[in-house]
Design a protein around this motif. Structure first.
Motif, PDB file in Angstrom:
ATOM      1  N   ALA A  73       0.831  -1.209   0.000  1.00 56.25           N
ATOM      2  CA  ALA A  73       0.000   0.000   0.000  1.00 56.25           C
ATOM      3  C   ALA A  73       0.864   1.257   0.000  1.00 56.25           C
ATOM      4  CB  ALA A  73      -0.880   0.016   1.246  1.00 56.25           C
ATOM      5  N   LEU A  74       0.524   2.208  -0.804  1.00 58.77           N
ATOM      6  CA  LEU A  74       1.075   3.576  -0.798  1.00 58.77           C
ATOM      7  C   LEU A  74       2.559   3.696  -1.114  1.00 58.77           C
ATOM      8  CD1 LEU A  74      -0.495   5.250   2.398  1.00 58.77           C
ATOM      9  CD2 LEU A  74      -1.176   5.633   0.025  1.00 58.77           C
ATOM     10  N   HIS A  75       3.372   2.750  -0.668  1.00 53.38           N
ATOM     11  CA  HIS A  75       4.830   2.868  -0.716  1.00 53.38           C
ATOM     12  C   HIS A  75       5.382   1.449  -0.880  1.00 53.38           C
ATOM     13  CE1 HIS A  75       8.872   3.353   1.133  1.00 53.38           C
ATOM     14  NE2 HIS A  75       8.770   4.630   0.767  1.00 53.38           N
ATOM     15  N   PRO A  76       6.492   1.300  -1.612  1.00 51.30           N
ATOM     16  CA  PRO A  76       7.002  -0.072  -1.837  1.00 51.30           C
ATOM     17  C   PRO A  76       7.288  -0.826  -0.547  1.00 51.30           C
ATOM     18  CG  PRO A  76       8.282   1.547  -3.086  1.00 51.30           C
ATOM     19  CD  PRO A  76       7.294   2.322  -2.276  1.00 51.30           C
ATOM     20  N   ARG A  77       7.493  -0.132   0.565  1.00 51.23           N
ATOM     21  CA  ARG A  77       7.883  -0.804   1.808  1.00 51.23           C
ATOM     22  C   ARG A  77       6.779  -0.822   2.862  1.00 51.23           C
ATOM     23  NH1 ARG A  77      13.481  -1.661   1.736  1.00 51.23           N
ATOM     24  NH2 ARG A  77      13.939  -2.101  -0.432  1.00 51.23           N
ATOM     25  N   LEU A  78       5.547  -0.567   2.421  1.00 52.99           N
ATOM     26  CA  LEU A  78       4.432  -0.626   3.381  1.00 52.99           C
ATOM     27  C   LEU A  78       3.452  -1.714   2.950  1.00 52.99           C
ATOM     28  CD1 LEU A  78       3.002   0.648   5.877  1.00 52.99           C
ATOM     29  CD2 LEU A  78       1.693   2.021   4.254  1.00 52.99           C
ATOM     30  N   PHE A  79       3.076  -2.560   3.905  1.00 55.02           N
ATOM     31  CA  PHE A  79       2.160  -3.671   3.630  1.00 55.02           C
ATOM     32  C   PHE A  79       1.042  -3.672   4.667  1.00 55.02           C
ATOM     33  CE2 PHE A  79       6.114  -4.542   1.697  1.00 55.02           C
ATOM     34  CZ  PHE A  79       5.804  -5.180   0.502  1.00 55.02           C
ATOM     35  N   VAL A  80      -0.128  -4.176   4.240  1.00 53.70           N
ATOM     36  CA  VAL A  80      -1.287  -4.231   5.136  1.00 53.70           C
ATOM     37  C   VAL A  80      -1.774  -5.672   5.198  1.00 53.70           C
ATOM     38  CG1 VAL A  80      -3.658  -3.408   5.512  1.00 53.70           C
ATOM     39  CG2 VAL A  80      -1.967  -1.868   4.501  1.00 53.70           C
ATOM     40  N   ASN A  81      -2.169  -6.097   6.395  1.00 54.81           N
ATOM     41  CA  ASN A  81      -2.773  -7.425   6.579  1.00 54.81           C
ATOM     42  C   ASN A  81      -3.883  -7.247   7.622  1.00 54.81           C
ATOM     43  OD1 ASN A  81      -3.413 -10.089   6.817  1.00 54.81           O
ATOM     44  ND2 ASN A  81      -1.444 -10.736   7.697  1.00 54.81           N
ATOM     45  N   ALA A  82      -5.084  -6.942   7.155  1.00 56.46           N
ATOM     46  CA  ALA A  82      -6.164  -6.601   8.103  1.00 56.46           C
ATOM     47  C   ALA A  82      -7.526  -6.887   7.466  1.00 56.46           C
ATOM     48  CB  ALA A  82      -6.072  -5.127   8.491  1.00 56.46           C
ATOM     49  N   GLY A  83      -8.551  -6.723   8.263  1.00 58.99           N
ATOM     50  CA  GLY A  83      -9.922  -6.814   7.737  1.00 58.99           C
ATOM     51  C   GLY A  83     -10.372  -8.232   7.452  1.00 58.99           C
ATOM     52  N   HIS A  84      -9.934  -9.168   8.265  1.00 57.75           N
ATOM     53  CA  HIS A  84     -10.296 -10.573   8.031  1.00 57.75           C
ATOM     54  C   HIS A  84     -11.713 -10.897   8.471  1.00 57.75           C
ATOM     55  CE1 HIS A  84      -6.170 -11.848   7.023  1.00 57.75           C
ATOM     56  NE2 HIS A  84      -5.875 -10.779   7.735  1.00 57.75           N
ATOM     57  N   GLY A  85     -12.374  -9.921   9.079  1.00 54.42           N
ATOM     58  CA  GLY A  85     -13.763 -10.128   9.465  1.00 54.42           C
ATOM     59  C   GLY A  85     -13.914 -11.296  10.405  1.00 54.42           C
ATOM     60  N   PRO A  86     -14.828 -12.207  10.080  1.00 59.06           N
ATOM     61  CA  PRO A  86     -15.117 -13.300  10.996  1.00 59.06           C
ATOM     62  C   PRO A  86     -14.179 -14.474  10.811  1.00 59.06           C
ATOM     63  CG  PRO A  86     -16.493 -13.470   9.088  1.00 59.06           C
ATOM     64  CD  PRO A  86     -15.655 -12.242   8.872  1.00 59.06           C
ATOM     65  N   ALA A  87     -13.193 -14.332   9.938  1.00 54.96           N
ATOM     66  CA  ALA A  87     -12.419 -15.518   9.559  1.00 54.96           C
ATOM     67  C   ALA A  87     -10.929 -15.334   9.745  1.00 54.96           C
ATOM     68  CB  ALA A  87     -12.727 -15.857   8.105  1.00 54.96           C
ATOM     69  N   GLY A  88     -10.548 -14.488  10.709  1.00 50.47           N
ATOM     70  CA  GLY A  88      -9.135 -14.163  10.834  1.00 50.47           C
ATOM     71  C   GLY A  88      -8.284 -15.253  11.449  1.00 50.47           C
ATOM     72  N   TRP A  89      -8.892 -16.218  12.047  1.00 47.38           N
ATOM     73  CA  TRP A  89      -8.172 -17.248  12.789  1.00 47.38           C
ATOM     74  C   TRP A  89      -7.281 -18.050  11.842  1.00 47.38           C
ATOM     75  CZ3 TRP A  89      -5.281 -20.245  14.908  1.00 47.38           C
ATOM     76  CH2 TRP A  89      -5.532 -21.398  15.634  1.00 47.38           C
ATOM     77  N   GLY A  90      -7.867 -18.966  11.080  1.00 47.95           N
ATOM     78  CA  GLY A  90      -7.043 -19.806  10.217  1.00 47.95           C
ATOM     79  C   GLY A  90      -6.491 -19.059   9.023  1.00 47.95           C
ATOM     80  N   LEU A  91      -7.243 -18.049   8.540  1.00 43.16           N
ATOM     81  CA  LEU A  91      -6.768 -17.310   7.360  1.00 43.16           C
ATOM     82  C   LEU A  91      -5.446 -16.608   7.646  1.00 43.16           C
ATOM     83  CD1 LEU A  91      -9.789 -15.515   5.628  1.00 43.16           C
ATOM     84  CD2 LEU A  91      -8.680 -17.660   5.028  1.00 43.16           C
ATOM     85  N   ALA A  92      -5.201 -16.327   8.935  1.00 41.00           N
ATOM     86  CA  ALA A  92      -3.987 -15.588   9.302  1.00 41.00           C
ATOM     87  C   ALA A  92      -2.734 -16.296   8.789  1.00 41.00           C
ATOM     88  CB  ALA A  92      -3.914 -15.436  10.814  1.00 41.00           C
TER      89      ALA A  92
END
Ligand SMILES: Cc1cc2nc3c(=O)[nH]c(=O)nc-3n(C[C@H](O)[C@H](O)[C@H](O)COP(=O)(O)OP(=O)(O)OC[C@H]3O[C@@H](n4cnc5c(N)ncnc54)[C@H](O)[C@@H]3O)c2cc1C
Length: 458
Positions: A407-426
């Protein structure tokens, strides 16, 4: 900006390593957030050879949404929070979501976007994009389990139950997807549900159930803590606990974070503590939104408050052997030793209200949904009057899928918004971030990668 930036290392004395040439190998990476998303990301970054610093504002990991998880490890088409059965009714008591958005325009727009996915074709398309991440997560988790032999209260068996005939009709597109993706399952009549799981009552009548013998429930915060212990013993990952990131800085080829003054420190110094790195991953759950907004990235993710009750077993003979899910209300009931963990009771508010206390009446209404579902499906199993309540906030996206990527910059990353399924999807999401950050080709189809990207909402 007050003061200078005196602290520039992860551990306070070791010098930072620079990236080797133009390669993305062996970087110093800051992960903001010590929930399951942050811990799993740190694990995969370390496995890819990077040095990692996890910054978490709580005194230990897994204290946010991760703490309140309902237990379901990986989502089937019946678990995702979009599709024909999600928010299908206008009545809170029927769809399991208490709607308190009033006339808030942004929240209404969010609900409208999610409602578009009630249409079966749109639902199938969107689930199809998520499916490869589910499979990648299953593989990544199996790999972790095989390597370290972790025990985190894994139990097999999930029984989804559906009350009304019209809700059973609405469930059909999800059943079609189960067949299409060859997800092992059994469609059961009410009598078959009760025969399989003795605790399920047959009166009053209900429409039917879907049994997943191989899908699992487990203890998410325990898993996160075991991964942290593994990383602690292996080295290469530093956990800065009790530290809050107040801002992200992006400069040229570097990324850094500013820390909020720690308790008692503000009076002594006006210097801002800064940690420099080669890359930053924002995996701060609900806290991700404010951090990203401060650097100009406004994601349309919506915070949703959820509740849990942890109730003692009332009568052993009435307690379920498999996890029970009220499929339409999306309330999960899983057994953990001598207790039942009941999760759901979502409250949809405007985003601006989320940091304020919910109010007694609404909290009561949400907890009542959990108590009622338990009583409806497995009467006599739980002592609800002695249950411990908890509430937490998870982020849901208007298209139902998490936000994972650069996101926004080559060295910025996002890992969010998993909603109800963040457990195993992580586990799959963490691997994807590690692949992207390392410059490795992720093993996911292009349309899945595009559907997860941070810029897809523009
Ligand atoms: C009641 C409930 C039941 C659920 N049931 C299930 C389920 O059955 N199955 C499932 O898969 N998922 C379930 N979920 C969803 C799942 O728990 C979440 O998707 C997942 O835990 C999100 O993990 P996370 O790491 O992104 O967020 P979190 O666990 O919230 O972690 C984010 C972390 O970042 C930290 N942080 C935030 N801002 C900052 C900052 N500025 N500086 C430093 N640290 C910061 C926070 O303190 C927090 O520890 C449930 C959620 C809830 C609330």
């Amino acid at each position: 900006m007050p003061g200078s930036a005196p602290h520039a290392t992860f551990n306070g004395n070791a010098p930072l390593r620079r990236p080797v040439g133009n390669s993305n190998q062996n970087m110093d990476v800051i992960v903001i957030g010590g929930g399951i998303a942050g811990v799993a990301t740190a694990y995969h970054l370390r496995a890819a050879g990077h040095r990692v610093c996890v910054v978490e504002r709580h005194a230990t990991v897994a204290q946010g949404a991760t703490y309140g998880h309902g237990g379901n490890v990986l989502p089937t088409p019946l678990d995702v929070w979009f599709g024909p059965t999600f928010l299908a009714s206008r009545q809170n008591a029927k769809n399991g979501v208490i709607n308190k958005i009033g006339f808030n325009g942004a929240a209404r727009q969010f609900v409208k976007q999610l409602a578009a996915l009630q249409e079966p074709e749109a639902f199938a398309r969107q689930y199809g994009r998520l499916r490869p991440l589910i499979e990648a997560s299953r593989d990544a988790m199996a790999d972790v389990e095989a390597r370290f032999g972790l025990e985190f209260e894994q139990t097999s068996g999930l029984l989804h139950l559906v009350r009304a005939e019209h809700e059973w009709e609405q469930t059909q597109p999800a059943l079609g997807l189960l067949r299409q993706y060859e997800v092992p399952h059994h469609v059961l009549t009410p009598a078959e549900c009760a025969a399989y799981e003795h605790s399920v009552r047959t009166e009053p009548e209900f429409a039917g159930g879907v049994l997943f013998e191989r899908e699992r429930t487990a203890n998410c915060p325990l898993f996160a803590k075991l991964i942290k212990q593994t990383l602690d013993s292996q080295g290469g990952v530093q956990f800065m606990l009790g530290c809050e990131v107040s801002a992200i800085r992006l400069e040229g080829q570097r990324a850094s974070v500013e820390l909020a003054p720690r308790a008692g420190a503000a009076a002594r110094s006006r210097e801002v503590e800064v940690i420099h790195a080669d890359a930053v991953v924002v995996a701060a759950g609900h806290g991700s939104l404010a951090l990203l907004e401060r650097i100009g990235l406004r994601l349309p993710l919506h915070p949703l408050r959820l509740h849990t009750l942890v109730a003692p077993i009332a009568h052993e003979e009435c307690a379920p052997h498999v996890a029970i899910v009220d499929a339409v209300k999306r309330i999960g009931i899983s057994r953990m030793n001598q207790r039942l963990r009941i999760a759901g009771g979502a409250v949809l508010q405007s985003a601006g209200q989320i940091d304020k206390p919910l109010g007694e009446a609404v909290t009561k209404e949400a907890l009542a949904l959990l108590g009622q579902a338990t009583h409806d499906w497995i009467p006599g199993a739980a002592r609800i009057s002695a249950a411990l309540p908890w509430e937490g906030v998870k982020l849901l996206s208007p298209d139902g899928l998490p936000v994972i990527g650069n996101a926004l910059h080559p060295r910025l990353f996002v890992n969010a918004g998993h909603g109800p399924a963040g457990w195993g999807l992580a586990c799959g999401a963490g691997k994807l971030v590690a692949d992207l950050l390392s410059g490795h080709a992720p093993g996911l189809p292009d349309d899945t990668l595009a559907a997860l990207r941070t810029d897809r909402f523009q």
